[in-house]
Design an enzyme around this catalytic site. Structure first.
Site, PDB file in Angstrom:
ATOM      1  N   ASP A 204       0.887  -1.165   0.000  1.00 25.39           N
ATOM      2  CA  ASP A 204       0.000   0.000   0.000  1.00 25.39           C
ATOM      3  C   ASP A 204       0.924   1.214   0.000  1.00 25.39           C
ATOM      4  O   ASP A 204       1.461   1.594   1.038  1.00 25.39           O
ATOM      5  CB  ASP A 204      -0.894  -0.009   1.237  1.00 25.39           C
ATOM      6  CG  ASP A 204      -1.769   1.226   1.321  1.00 25.39           C
ATOM      7  OD1 ASP A 204      -2.253   1.691   0.276  1.00 25.39           O
ATOM      8  OD2 ASP A 204      -1.962   1.736   2.445  1.00 25.39           O
TER       9      ASP A 204
ATOM     10  N   ASP B 157      -2.267   0.907   7.449  1.00 30.40           N
ATOM     11  CA  ASP B 157      -1.476   0.778   6.220  1.00 30.40           C
ATOM     12  C   ASP B 157      -1.014  -0.657   5.989  1.00 30.40           C
ATOM     13  O   ASP B 157      -1.004  -1.137   4.855  1.00 30.40           O
ATOM     14  CB  ASP B 157      -0.285   1.736   6.244  1.00 30.40           C
ATOM     15  CG  ASP B 157      -0.727   3.186   6.219  1.00 30.40           C
ATOM     16  OD1 ASP B 157      -1.355   3.589   5.234  1.00 30.40           O
ATOM     17  OD2 ASP B 157      -0.460   3.906   7.199  1.00 30.40           O
TER      18      ASP B 157
ATOM     19  N   GLU C  75      -1.308  -1.482  -4.768  1.00 30.73           N
ATOM     20  CA  GLU C  75      -2.563  -0.762  -4.986  1.00 30.73           C
ATOM     21  C   GLU C  75      -2.381   0.260  -6.096  1.00 30.73           C
ATOM     22  O   GLU C  75      -1.384   0.966  -6.156  1.00 30.73           O
ATOM     23  CB  GLU C  75      -3.016  -0.074  -3.698  1.00 30.73           C
ATOM     24  CG  GLU C  75      -4.383   0.565  -3.832  1.00 30.73           C
ATOM     25  CD  GLU C  75      -4.931   1.094  -2.523  1.00 30.73           C
ATOM     26  OE1 GLU C  75      -5.857   1.913  -2.591  1.00 30.73           O
ATOM     27  OE2 GLU C  75      -4.438   0.708  -1.443  1.00 30.73           O
TER      28      GLU C  75
END
Length: 173
Positions: A8, A139, A67
């Protein structure tokens, strides 16, 4: 597929999550955050790159999933996020890892069942799916979600009788 590193990305905090896949089972190996300390963006990008290189060396993943960038209201933030993604992708490609990318909606759907899930719902489901004693920080949970999404996409292709390879699912575009 054995070990998946999910990322991420962020210019200040980059989450990572590592799972091992055995059959249809997902096993938690590790997760955390790379927190950049420098005010200078090039230094932060170098810290992201170096941090992910260490994680890749430690866990020796077979697959890398990240992502996809979403359109932010602030163009400067979107550009910095894109640069952080670039640093992460370079770390993966330098290690010879195939790179796959998924949207936030795809990740939330794979983990929670709806693309409109809240962060707390994602954290809770990550805890349940990976049988963790506590919810991971946001996160790291998002990064584990990326890895789980990658695994589910792979499993779906196999179930449909397709030949799954990093070239045919979630590939970087």
């Amino acid at each position: 597929m054995a070990i998946i590193l999910g990322v991420d990305p962020g210019s200040r905090i980059t989450g990572y999550g590592v799972i091992q896949c055995q059959g249809r089972q997902q096993i938690y190996l590790g997760s955390g955050c790379i927190r950049t300390s420098a005010d200078d963006l090039p230094q932060r990008l170098q810290q992201i790159y170096a941090g992910l290189c260490e994680i890749i060396t430690q866990y020796k993943p077979d697959e890398f999933a990240i992502e996809r960038v979403f359109m932010a209201k602030n163009a400067d933030s979107a550009l910095k996020l894109g640069q952080a993604r670039g640093a992460a992708i370079v770390a993966a490609t330098c290690a010879g890892l195939p790179v796959a990318e998924y949207s936030a909606t795809q990740i939330k759907s794979a983990v929670v069942g709806t693309g409109r899930a809240q962060k707390t719902q994602v954290q809770h489901m990550i805890k349940q799916l990976l049988k963790l004693p506590a919810s991971p920080q946001a996160d790291a949970a998002d990064a584990l979600g990326v890895a789980i999404c990658h695994f589910h996409t792979y499993q779906s292709l196999i179930a449909m009788g397709g030949k799954a390879s990093s070239r045919t699912y979630g590939r970087y575009k």
